[in-house]
Design a protein around this motif. Structure first.
Motif, PDB file in Angstrom:
ATOM      1  N   LEU A 103     115.866 -16.828  58.876  1.00 18.53           N
ATOM      2  CA  LEU A 103     116.706 -17.870  58.305  1.00 18.53           C
ATOM      3  C   LEU A 103     117.444 -17.374  57.064  1.00 18.53           C
ATOM      4  O   LEU A 103     118.588 -17.717  56.830  1.00 18.53           O
ATOM      5  CB  LEU A 103     115.844 -19.064  57.880  1.00 18.53           C
ATOM      6  N   HIS A 130     124.719  -2.517  40.731  1.00 19.19           N
ATOM      7  CA  HIS A 130     125.867  -3.179  41.365  1.00 19.19           C
ATOM      8  C   HIS A 130     125.991  -2.777  42.818  1.00 19.19           C
ATOM      9  O   HIS A 130     127.066  -2.384  43.275  1.00 19.19           O
ATOM     10  CB  HIS A 130     127.183  -2.844  40.653  1.00 19.19           C
ATOM     11  N   PHE A 178     118.171 -22.574  52.349  1.00 21.41           N
ATOM     12  CA  PHE A 178     119.486 -23.134  52.669  1.00 21.41           C
ATOM     13  C   PHE A 178     120.401 -23.176  51.450  1.00 21.41           C
ATOM     14  O   PHE A 178     121.558 -22.751  51.507  1.00 21.41           O
ATOM     15  CB  PHE A 178     119.321 -24.540  53.242  1.00 21.41           C
ATOM     16  N   ASP A 179     119.906 -23.685  50.356  1.00 16.36           N
ATOM     17  CA  ASP A 179     120.763 -23.888  49.194  1.00 16.36           C
ATOM     18  C   ASP A 179     119.972 -23.605  47.918  1.00 16.36           C
ATOM     19  O   ASP A 179     119.496 -24.520  47.248  1.00 16.36           O
ATOM     20  CB  ASP A 179     121.270 -25.340  49.195  1.00 16.36           C
ATOM     21  N   SER A 189     120.725 -22.804  44.917  1.00 17.16           N
ATOM     22  CA  SER A 189     121.100 -23.386  43.626  1.00 17.16           C
ATOM     23  C   SER A 189     120.708 -24.850  43.544  1.00 17.16           C
ATOM     24  O   SER A 189     120.231 -25.306  42.509  1.00 17.16           O
ATOM     25  CB  SER A 189     122.582 -23.189  43.300  1.00 17.16           C
ATOM     26  N   LEU A 190     120.888 -25.594  44.646  1.00 15.69           N
ATOM     27  CA  LEU A 190     120.443 -26.993  44.614  1.00 15.69           C
ATOM     28  C   LEU A 190     118.929 -27.051  44.419  1.00 15.69           C
ATOM     29  O   LEU A 190     118.425 -27.842  43.622  1.00 15.69           O
ATOM     30  CB  LEU A 190     120.820 -27.738  45.892  1.00 15.69           C
ATOM     31  N   THR A 238     117.029 -25.007  42.894  1.00 11.01           N
ATOM     32  CA  THR A 238     116.701 -24.720  41.504  1.00 11.01           C
ATOM     33  C   THR A 238     117.019 -25.906  40.599  1.00 11.01           C
ATOM     34  O   THR A 238     116.235 -26.239  39.705  1.00 11.01           O
ATOM     35  CB  THR A 238     117.460 -23.464  41.047  1.00 11.01           C
ATOM     36  N   THR A 239     118.148 -26.588  40.833  1.00  9.98           N
ATOM     37  CA  THR A 239     118.460 -27.746  39.979  1.00  9.98           C
ATOM     38  C   THR A 239     117.480 -28.886  40.238  1.00  9.98           C
ATOM     39  O   THR A 239     117.301 -29.742  39.376  1.00  9.98           O
ATOM     40  CB  THR A 239     119.899 -28.266  40.197  1.00  9.98           C
ATOM     41  N   GLN A 251     127.537  -8.499  33.052  1.00 10.39           N
ATOM     42  CA  GLN A 251     127.542  -7.080  32.694  1.00 10.39           C
ATOM     43  C   GLN A 251     128.334  -6.805  31.425  1.00 10.39           C
ATOM     44  O   GLN A 251     129.260  -6.031  31.402  1.00 10.39           O
ATOM     45  CB  GLN A 251     128.106  -6.249  33.851  1.00 10.39           C
ATOM     46  N   LEU A 306     123.733 -25.578  34.034  1.00  7.62           N
ATOM     47  CA  LEU A 306     122.566 -25.925  34.850  1.00  7.62           C
ATOM     48  C   LEU A 306     121.518 -24.817  34.870  1.00  7.62           C
ATOM     49  O   LEU A 306     120.553 -24.878  35.638  1.00  7.62           O
ATOM     50  CB  LEU A 306     123.012 -26.220  36.288  1.00  7.62           C
ATOM     51  N   LEU A 316     121.629 -21.955  36.106  1.00  7.27           N
ATOM     52  CA  LEU A 316     121.560 -21.185  37.351  1.00  7.27           C
ATOM     53  C   LEU A 316     121.884 -19.727  37.081  1.00  7.27           C
ATOM     54  O   LEU A 316     121.508 -18.848  37.840  1.00  7.27           O
ATOM     55  CB  LEU A 316     122.542 -21.753  38.381  1.00  7.27           C
ATOM     56  N   TYR A 350     117.801 -29.303  29.494  1.00  8.54           N
ATOM     57  CA  TYR A 350     117.990 -29.604  30.908  1.00  8.54           C
ATOM     58  C   TYR A 350     116.683 -29.916  31.633  1.00  8.54           C
ATOM     59  O   TYR A 350     116.615 -30.860  32.424  1.00  8.54           O
ATOM     60  CB  TYR A 350     118.696 -28.426  31.579  1.00  8.54           C
ATOM     61  N   ARG A 360     116.584 -33.141  34.118  1.00  7.30           N
ATOM     62  CA  ARG A 360     116.936 -32.707  35.464  1.00  7.30           C
ATOM     63  C   ARG A 360     117.268 -33.854  36.418  1.00  7.30           C
ATOM     64  O   ARG A 360     118.248 -33.829  37.134  1.00  7.30           O
ATOM     65  CB  ARG A 360     115.718 -32.016  36.048  1.00  7.30           C
ATOM     66  N   TYR A 404     124.138 -32.230  41.313  1.00  8.14           N
ATOM     67  CA  TYR A 404     124.960 -31.031  41.426  1.00  8.14           C
ATOM     68  C   TYR A 404     125.522 -30.915  42.832  1.00  8.14           C
ATOM     69  O   TYR A 404     124.806 -31.058  43.816  1.00  8.14           O
ATOM     70  CB  TYR A 404     124.100 -29.818  41.066  1.00  8.14           C
ATOM     71  N   PRO A 414     127.345 -28.091  44.895  1.00  9.34           N
ATOM     72  CA  PRO A 414     127.848 -26.711  44.889  1.00  9.34           C
ATOM     73  C   PRO A 414     129.095 -26.560  45.750  1.00  9.34           C
ATOM     74  O   PRO A 414     129.462 -27.473  46.498  1.00  9.34           O
ATOM     75  CB  PRO A 414     126.689 -25.897  45.467  1.00  9.34           C
ATOM     76  N   VAL A 471     126.765 -22.077  51.010  1.00 11.42           N
ATOM     77  CA  VAL A 471     125.606 -22.142  51.902  1.00 11.42           C
ATOM     78  C   VAL A 471     125.963 -21.663  53.311  1.00 11.42           C
ATOM     79  O   VAL A 471     127.128 -21.546  53.664  1.00 11.42           O
ATOM     80  CB  VAL A 471     125.013 -23.575  51.995  1.00 11.42           C
ATOM     81  N   ASP A 472     124.898 -21.392  54.084  1.00  9.00           N
ATOM     82  CA  ASP A 472     125.039 -20.907  55.447  1.00  9.00           C
ATOM     83  C   ASP A 472     125.071 -22.109  56.392  1.00  9.00           C
ATOM     84  O   ASP A 472     124.051 -22.750  56.621  1.00  9.00           O
ATOM     85  CB  ASP A 472     123.842 -19.989  55.755  1.00  9.00           C
ATOM     86  N   TRP A 473     126.235 -22.421  56.943  1.00  7.90           N
ATOM     87  CA  TRP A 473     126.371 -23.637  57.760  1.00  7.90           C
ATOM     88  C   TRP A 473     125.795 -23.468  59.154  1.00  7.90           C
ATOM     89  O   TRP A 473     125.748 -24.409  59.933  1.00  7.90           O
ATOM     90  CB  TRP A 473     127.835 -24.087  57.803  1.00  7.90           C
ATOM     91  N   ASP A 474     125.351 -22.251  59.531  1.00  7.74           N
ATOM     92  CA  ASP A 474     124.660 -22.065  60.807  1.00  7.74           C
ATOM     93  C   ASP A 474     123.193 -22.450  60.711  1.00  7.74           C
ATOM     94  O   ASP A 474     122.464 -22.394  61.691  1.00  7.74           O
ATOM     95  CB  ASP A 474     124.768 -20.599  61.254  1.00  7.74           C
ATOM     96  N   PHE A 475     122.761 -22.818  59.519  1.00 12.20           N
ATOM     97  CA  PHE A 475     121.359 -23.192  59.292  1.00 12.20           C
ATOM     98  C   PHE A 475     120.949 -24.313  60.245  1.00 12.20           C
ATOM     99  O   PHE A 475     121.715 -25.252  60.464  1.00 12.20           O
ATOM    100  CB  PHE A 475     121.217 -23.656  57.845  1.00 12.20           C
ATOM    101  N   PHE A 512     127.721 -33.058  51.588  1.00 13.52           N
ATOM    102  CA  PHE A 512     127.315 -32.623  50.248  1.00 13.52           C
ATOM    103  C   PHE A 512     127.384 -33.772  49.252  1.00 13.52           C
ATOM    104  O   PHE A 512     126.540 -33.933  48.381  1.00 13.52           O
ATOM    105  CB  PHE A 512     128.221 -31.476  49.782  1.00 13.52           C
TER     106      PHE A 512
END
Lengths: 407, 264
Positions: free
Chosen positions: A39, A109, A190-191, A193-194, A196-197, B26, B62, B64, B79, B83, B88, B90, B95-99, B158
């Motif tokens: 996944l 990098h 899946f997400d 960042s979400l 984590t928030t 960096q 946030l 991140l 935060y 929370r 949020y 994004p 994201v991977d839409w094939d999920f 979303f």
């Protein structure tokens, strides 16, 4: 042929049953973290982890014997706790390799797979170095640590082989972990960042998955060997990903595939040598590696899924295309007849050859026959003509098409 | 405008206050010395050229991505403590839409915090998620795998996911990018509903043409803050020129963009 299969399987004893049970439990235990690796598009992580855990195992081994030599723990305790030490070493190294990979990726990098390549070869080399350095003081046999063999399951306490009990408990632990952390694993894959928030630290979940995978690898390696483990980590999950679009179903299907792979693999290992090699003129080959045959079966199941999967398979996709082409061919014929009828005041017929050139011959032929069978066109002496039903059909198509284009 | 109807002299804790925020990738700074206090109950557009650090601003707030320096407070607190009051959205491409999940599954993810660690999703959670999908006009697609949704439908999923979080401050990263007209209308409508409930939204926005129509306030950003404030006072040709420099190809149109009335 059937007699040969029968003969091959007639030798099936309780020993074979234990081999299949052990392999199936190991396969299912490995496939569970594998689902999440696939996944996250990190399938290679399992392969890499199988190497990076080596220094962890060696260090844990040395630490265990060090404690024994320093007489902090008795020899019997040391032997009893050794597997725990090895697990600990593997888990630590699982997390360390995930962290190091991120670190190299950020600092150098480079993309993550390049960073992984650097980290896993270095850690493996470090492990080998440790073995060389310490081989004199403590006897370490990497073969016995890393490369078990499913065909050598030995009977243990209460009739259940030790390896079987080991991978059985591994499956129970992994199943519990997946059920408990299903939401957290899913959202951080899946997400991130979400996740984590929301307070579910995606990075921590990643480390946890790596640690679990590493522990699974070590436990299963010792019981059933590396070939089977590395195959089962990815192949059943990849096959299941072609078959389902829902994660809970995918988990179940993955487990089922892992089980089938183990069963069919061993049956084939027993029957195939007699069936194939004796006919090819190699009667001395009487046996095939069970783990190797299971890997073959896993690959074959994937190829089958690639072709025959209901939605993502090549055949279903191809059929969809053909069906569309066929429908369009039918429409084209109806339309050609319709237009011809409107041109000629007599109406009647059109030469069949008039429109064969625009389509493939077979498609045209099939379309014509299906239209005749469904009584939308009828044969005449010179060609075909529309029936009243065919006329209704084409008029409906034409109005629908103009509706489609207008919106 | 809403600003005239707000009662005076009520000291509200600002939903978001940023002090001296600098973020570097960096050692090369991406955003510099950002000082900003978001007003409560307003729709705020974050506007600037590509690479201006708009998404970085949100992600750094946030936590991140790591900050080089600076302080961010949500409702006057760090935060971690607030929370649950921050939603949020994004970028769609993140994201991977094939999920292997359905639209409903994705919306339920917004509730995971409320569901709690290790606990299963219950029917009442699914009901909440379904209601949110209905609010964005996606109830009919609840059980569809997310790859089989159009770009606009994915964006609405979303949005529904953010709605179930029931936050007081929303941070949205380019919700209007690559969506159809129906989706754009749906998003604007939801934003206005949120504002009517006294909630605040900071939205990374690309389409300068619609800023005056959709938003109350604007943050003009190009690594540093160029200007912040109400759309009427800040969204001027002069400020846009400062923000976009020579890159504003639309400069001939800016008078039209800026002068296009603020009745929205």
């Amino acid at each position: 042929m059937f007699t040969e299969i029968q003969h091959g399987l007639s030798a099936w004893g309780s020993f074979d049953t234990w081999i299949v049970i052990t392999a199936a439990l190991a396969a299912m235990a490995c496939a569970l973290p594998g689902v999440f690796l696939v996944l996250r598009q990190q399938s290679m992580m399992g392969d890499a982890l199988s190497h990076t855990v080596l220094p962890g195992i060696v260090l844990a081994f040395l630490m265990s014997y060090g404690l024994r030599n320093a007489e902090w723990i008795s020899p019997s305790t040391q032997l009893a706790t050794l597997p725990l030490f090895l697990f600990g070493g593997a888990v630590v190294l699982g997390v360390v390799s995930a962290m190091l990979t991120e670190f190299v990726q950020r600092l150098g990098h480079v993309e993550s797979s390049a960073a992984l390549g650097v980290v896993f070869t270095s850690l493996f080399a470090f492990g080998l170095l440790l073995i060389r350095l310490k081989a004199d003081s403590v006897h370490i046999d990497p073969d016995c640590v890393l490369y078990g063999n499913v065909e050598t399951v030995k009977l243990g306490v209460a009739g259940v082989p030790r390896a079987t009990a080991m991978v059985g408990s591994l499956l129970v632990v992994n199943l519990t972990l997946v059920l408990l952390f299903y939401k957290e694993l899913t959202i951080s894959a899946f997400d991130p960042s979400l996740a984590t928030t929301l307070g579910i630290r995606a990075r921590i979940m990643h480390y946890a998955l790596m640690a679990t995978t590493a522990a699974t690898l070590v436990a299963a390696f010792e019981s059933v060997g590396s070939i089977l483990v590395i195959t089962m980590l990815v192949a059943p999950a990849a096959t299941a990903s072609l078959l389902t679009d829902r994660l809970p179903i995918r988990l179940v299907v993955t487990l089922a595939i892992a089980f089938i792979t183990a069963l069919v693999g061993h049956a084939m290992a027993l029957t195939l040598p007699a069936l194939v090699f004796s006919r090819l003129g190699f009667p001395e080959i009487k046996d095939a590696s069970t783990a190797g045959m299971m890997a073959v079966v896993a690959g074959m199941l994937f190829i089958l899924a690639m072709f025959f999967a209901p939605r993502h398979g090549m055949i279903s996709k191809g059929l969809g295309q053909t069906r569309l082409a066929f429908r369009l061919a039918c429409h084209d014929q109806l339309r050609a007849l319709y237009q011809a009828e409107r041109k000629t005041s007599l109406g009647a017929t059109v030469e069949a050859t008039a429109w064969t050139k625009t389509q493939g011959f077979i498609l045209h032929y099939l379309a014509t026959w299906s239209l005749i069978l469904s009584q939308q066109i009828a044969r005449t002496a010179k060609g075909h003509k529309l029936t009243s039903r065919g006329k209704r059909a084409i008029e409906q198509i034409i109005t629908n098409v103009s509706d489609d284009t207008s919106t | 405008m809403a600003s005239e109807s707000i009662p005076p002299a009520v000291t509200v804790v600002p939903p978001l206050s940023i002090h001296d925020l600098t973020v570097a990738y960096q050692r090369k700074p991406v955003i510099w010395d950002i000082d900003y206090v978001a007003p409560a109950g307003k729709l705020v557009a974050i506007v600037g050229p590509n690479g201006a650090g708009k998404s970085t601003l949100i992600n750094a707030a946030l936590e991140l991505i790591p900050r080089a320096s600076g302080q961010v407070r949500f409702f006057g607190e760090p935060y971690q403590k607030q929370r649950h009051r921050v939603g949020y959205v994004p970028q769609r491409e993140s994201v991977d839409w094939d999920f292997p999940v359905s639209a409903l599954d994705v919306v339920v993810m917004g509730l995971y915090r409320k569901v709690g660690w290790c606990l299963p999703v219950l029917p009442r959670h699914r009901k909440t998620a379904l209601a949110a999908l209905a609010r964005v006009g996606m109830a009919d697609y609840a059980h569809r795998q997310i790859r089989r949704l159009s770009g606009g439908q994915q964006q609405r999923v979303f949005l529904a996911r953010a709605l179930v979080q029931d936050a007081d401050l929303y941070l949205m990263d380019e919700p209007f990018t690559g969506v159809d007209a129906a989706t754009e209308r749906a998003i604007v409508e939801i934003l206005r509903e949120l504002r009517a409930l006294g909630k605040t939204a900071l939205v990374v926005h690309h389409d300068l043409q619609t800023v005056t129509e959709y938003f109350d306030e604007v943050i003009l950003l190009n690594m540093r803050l160029v200007a912040t404030g109400s759309v009427e006072s800040v969204f001027t040709t002069d400020n846009l020129r400062k923000t976009y420099g020579g890159r504003l190809m639309l400069l001939e149109n800016t008078d039209r963009i800026v002068g296009k009335g603020t009745s929205g």
